[in-house]
Scaffold this motif. Sequence first.
Motif, mmCIF file in Angstrom:
data_model
loop_
_atom_site.group_PDB
_atom_site.id
_atom_site.type_symbol
_atom_site.label_atom_id
_atom_site.label_comp_id
_atom_site.label_asym_id
_atom_site.label_seq_id
_atom_site.Cartn_x
_atom_site.Cartn_y
_atom_site.Cartn_z
ATOM 1 N N GLN A 33 0.774 -1.202 0.054
ATOM 2 C CA GLN A 33 -0.179 0.066 -0.089
ATOM 3 C C GLN A 33 1.066 1.459 0.209
ATOM 4 N N ILE A 34 0.704 2.021 -0.987
ATOM 5 C CA ILE A 34 1.270 3.516 -0.822
ATOM 6 C C ILE A 34 0.317 4.550 -0.268
ATOM 7 N N VAL A 41 -5.877 8.403 -7.876
ATOM 8 C CA VAL A 41 -4.473 8.164 -8.238
ATOM 9 C C VAL A 41 -3.723 9.413 -7.763
ATOM 10 N N GLU A 42 -3.582 9.575 -6.599
ATOM 11 C CA GLU A 42 -2.891 10.941 -6.046
ATOM 12 C C GLU A 42 -2.418 10.542 -4.502
ATOM 13 N N ALA A 81 11.632 5.277 -0.028
ATOM 14 C CA ALA A 81 12.525 5.894 -0.953
ATOM 15 C C ALA A 81 13.579 6.509 -0.544
ATOM 16 N N ASP A 82 13.578 7.099 0.812
ATOM 17 C CA ASP A 82 14.830 7.689 1.480
ATOM 18 C C ASP A 82 15.170 7.211 2.911
ATOM 19 N N LEU A 112 9.282 3.999 -6.074
ATOM 20 C CA LEU A 112 8.060 3.433 -5.977
ATOM 21 C C LEU A 112 6.866 3.976 -6.699
ATOM 22 N N ALA A 113 5.778 3.180 -6.788
ATOM 23 C CA ALA A 113 4.756 3.771 -7.596
ATOM 24 C C ALA A 113 4.193 5.247 -7.289
ATOM 25 N N LEU A 114 3.836 5.919 -8.211
ATOM 26 C CA LEU A 114 3.254 7.642 -8.132
ATOM 27 C C LEU A 114 4.374 8.118 -7.554
ATOM 28 N N GLY A 115 5.677 7.934 -7.500
ATOM 29 C CA GLY A 115 6.760 8.691 -6.903
ATOM 30 C C GLY A 115 6.496 8.606 -5.242
#
Length: 130
Positions: A33-34, A41-42, A81-82, A112-115
């Motif tokens: 899950q992001i 989609v945001e 991501a970091d 990762l998806a969508l940044g």
Amino acid sequence: MPIQPVTTDKIPPSRNPFSLGIKANGFLFVSGQIGNVPGKVELATGGLRAEARQVLENVTTVVGRHGSSLDHIVKCTVFLADMHEWAAFNDVYREFFSRNLPARSALGANGLALGASVEMECIAYVPPSR
């Protein structure tokens, strides 16, 4: 017990080739899950902390819909991501997991998806219905 795909009306199915999760043999395997806002989609705005909070709210929704809870999550894998944001992620994580801490792994991930700043997958135990 048959293998069942996981769905919830609060998180629409993905167009991508994976399910939200799978329920099998008393366990719920929740796909990564992001921090996206359900139905959109945001990503949640506000950086890592806002995204982490949304990730954990999304996971809460999925496990709750299928007879489990955060107290029954046994394993989490976290992708950041970091890795410098490890402490910030832990601050938010502690808001949701104050007892019965799941086993957990975390690693740095690129793309990762969508940044997204963070993604989390988990495994939850589903207690038998009474």
